[in-house]
Motif scaffolding. Sequence first.
Motif, mmCIF file in Angstrom:
data_model
loop_
_atom_site.group_PDB
_atom_site.id
_atom_site.type_symbol
_atom_site.label_atom_id
_atom_site.label_comp_id
_atom_site.label_asym_id
_atom_site.label_seq_id
_atom_site.Cartn_x
_atom_site.Cartn_y
_atom_site.Cartn_z
ATOM 1 N N UNK A 215 0.818 -1.212 0.000
ATOM 2 C CA UNK A 215 0.000 0.000 0.000
ATOM 3 C C UNK A 215 0.857 1.270 0.000
ATOM 4 N N UNK A 216 1.870 1.318 0.872
ATOM 5 C CA UNK A 216 2.706 2.513 0.964
ATOM 6 C C UNK A 216 3.470 2.748 -0.334
ATOM 7 N N UNK A 217 3.905 1.657 -0.968
ATOM 8 C CA UNK A 217 4.625 1.777 -2.240
ATOM 9 C C UNK A 217 3.688 2.289 -3.330
ATOM 10 N N UNK A 218 2.436 1.825 -3.305
ATOM 11 C CA UNK A 218 1.458 2.267 -4.291
ATOM 12 C C UNK A 218 1.116 3.740 -4.114
ATOM 13 N N UNK A 219 1.126 4.211 -2.863
ATOM 14 C CA UNK A 219 0.760 5.593 -2.592
ATOM 15 C C UNK A 219 1.933 6.553 -2.794
ATOM 16 N N UNK A 220 3.156 6.044 -2.681
ATOM 17 C CA UNK A 220 4.343 6.913 -2.686
ATOM 18 C C UNK A 220 4.423 7.841 -3.895
ATOM 19 N N UNK A 221 4.145 7.390 -5.125
ATOM 20 C CA UNK A 221 4.234 8.308 -6.262
ATOM 21 C C UNK A 221 3.187 9.419 -6.233
ATOM 22 N N UNK A 222 2.168 9.289 -5.389
ATOM 23 C CA UNK A 222 1.088 10.274 -5.346
ATOM 24 C C UNK A 222 1.359 11.392 -4.341
ATOM 25 N N UNK A 223 2.422 11.272 -3.535
ATOM 26 C CA UNK A 223 2.687 12.251 -2.484
ATOM 27 C C UNK A 223 3.965 13.011 -2.801
ATOM 28 N N UNK A 224 4.139 14.144 -2.110
ATOM 29 C CA UNK A 224 5.322 14.977 -2.333
ATOM 30 C C UNK A 224 6.555 14.454 -1.599
ATOM 31 N N UNK A 225 6.362 13.767 -0.472
ATOM 32 C CA UNK A 225 7.496 13.282 0.314
ATOM 33 C C UNK A 225 7.047 12.119 1.189
ATOM 34 N N UNK A 226 8.018 11.285 1.524
ATOM 35 C CA UNK A 226 7.761 10.149 2.403
ATOM 36 C C UNK A 226 8.722 10.219 3.582
ATOM 37 N N UNK A 227 8.173 10.009 4.781
ATOM 38 C CA UNK A 227 8.965 10.024 6.007
ATOM 39 C C UNK A 227 8.967 8.612 6.593
ATOM 40 N N UNK A 228 10.166 8.096 6.905
ATOM 41 C CA UNK A 228 10.308 6.735 7.407
ATOM 42 C C UNK A 228 10.467 6.761 8.926
#
Length: 529
Positions: free
Chosen positions: A451-464
């Motif tokens: 799910x997170x991988x699928x959503x990642x291209x739709x957001x401006x940044x990802x925080x781990x």
Amino acid sequence: MAAVGSLGGQSQLLGYARTLWRRKWTIVLIAVIATVVAFGVSKTETPTYQATAQLLFQPTASQSVLGSGALFATPNVSDDISLIESPRVAAIVLSRIGSVPPMSATNVSGTDLIDIAVTSTVPADAARAANAYADAYLSYERRQTVSNLLASARVVQHRISSIQSQISALQTTAATQSGAAQAATQARIAGIEQQLTTLTGQLNTLQSSAALDSAGAELIVPATPPTSPSSPRTLRNTLFGFGGGIVIGLALAFVRENLDDTVGSREDLERAQPDLPVLAQIPYEAHPPKAIPLVSVVRPHSAGAEAYRSLRTSVQFLTLERSLRTLQVTSPKSGDGKTTTVANLAVALAGAGQRVIVLDCDLRRPRLHEPFGVANEVGFTSVLLGDSPISAVLQEPPGFEGRLRILSSGPHLSNPSELLSSQRTAEVLASLSGMADLIVIDSPPVLPVTDAVALAPRVDATLMVVSSGQTTAKDLARSLEVLGQVAAPVVGAVLNAVVPESRYGGYRYRGYRYEPYRSTEVPTSTPIS
């Protein structure tokens, strides 16, 4: 360069110290176990006692008389030890005490002393056996000495008889001579008589020594029954066990440190991923099981609340460097604290006057509505399916009117990954971006589901979010690798659940541990007022 090398050495020593501090309980446990085992083994052993008799070796009377040219050599201690340990002496011991107990004969360094030691479970038996060995050796040595003295006396007696015969023959010859010849013979007889006198003196000495029945050794310290056991030495064994346990514990600590790739500190995280900025360190907070603590609300002056404000500052700096309207927060695995991070970060941002929307995209295990006390009957999935408009599902928790709104996950659907990767999700996110300064998104962990991988291209940044003492370097690397396959913009990491280590100024490992709920704390599941 010398200063740099010195700093590097200090850093390495500090690293060793931190390793020992993190693994201190391993070292202590191994040391305690080794000490207890050593003490227990010593206590179960049968006590044994060691008695020692001491012999002094010196030249015999025959050696003093005959000098270096005599039949006997100077005493050799190593030969005497071999004789004491020989079957001939053992046979004498057997005849006297009825047994041949084990013994050891050792030379006292730098002296002509020999210690004869015997060990037994009975103190009196040990002393009796040690003295028996000493007496047996002395008896055997006396017999050998007397035998040698008598043999020497016979040799001297033979030489005396030969000289006497020679003198008699010379006297007969002198009686037939006259003048100068007779005088020469008489002078020769006088010289031979001097030799006869010397040999006669030696013979008398040898016969006297043989009559004394003396040996070349003397028992100067007879063995006495010992008052304390020689084995086991409980105190010594216990100390050795403790020392050995410390050494084993230290070795095990460093082995575990090298084999354990768990991220326990900021240094571990930076070492595992040098290119991943650490935006904040969130201290461990005790909380009830399965609760999502809003420390930014219930304990606004705590270290945890301050850490979330520090994270807020880091996120605000990111907005200066890039266009950041949607921020996805995820983690390698479940239980790392991503939902708690999302909730407290949103509160901190709202507290700074920013308009924040918190979006729950964890459609499999939605929990973001719990700490804010809002409903989850309708939400993000309702908007995706077109059942409700965004304005109808956004909820404002009490106390944050106009600054913080919650868009919960909504009804459960069977295809979360497909929904999150759809164009409809992108459209909803674009609509939400126009309604707030920042959208903070709680998404599922990376490794269990996509799910997170699928959503990642739709957001401006990802925080781990990385959990101290729980997330491994391998899991973190794999998570970043998976996100990298979709070119996800990972802007940094948050190290969660760390415990300050004042002694070294760093952080040490501590896994999640739940403590009893304190009544003075505000329940995190109630609405915020």
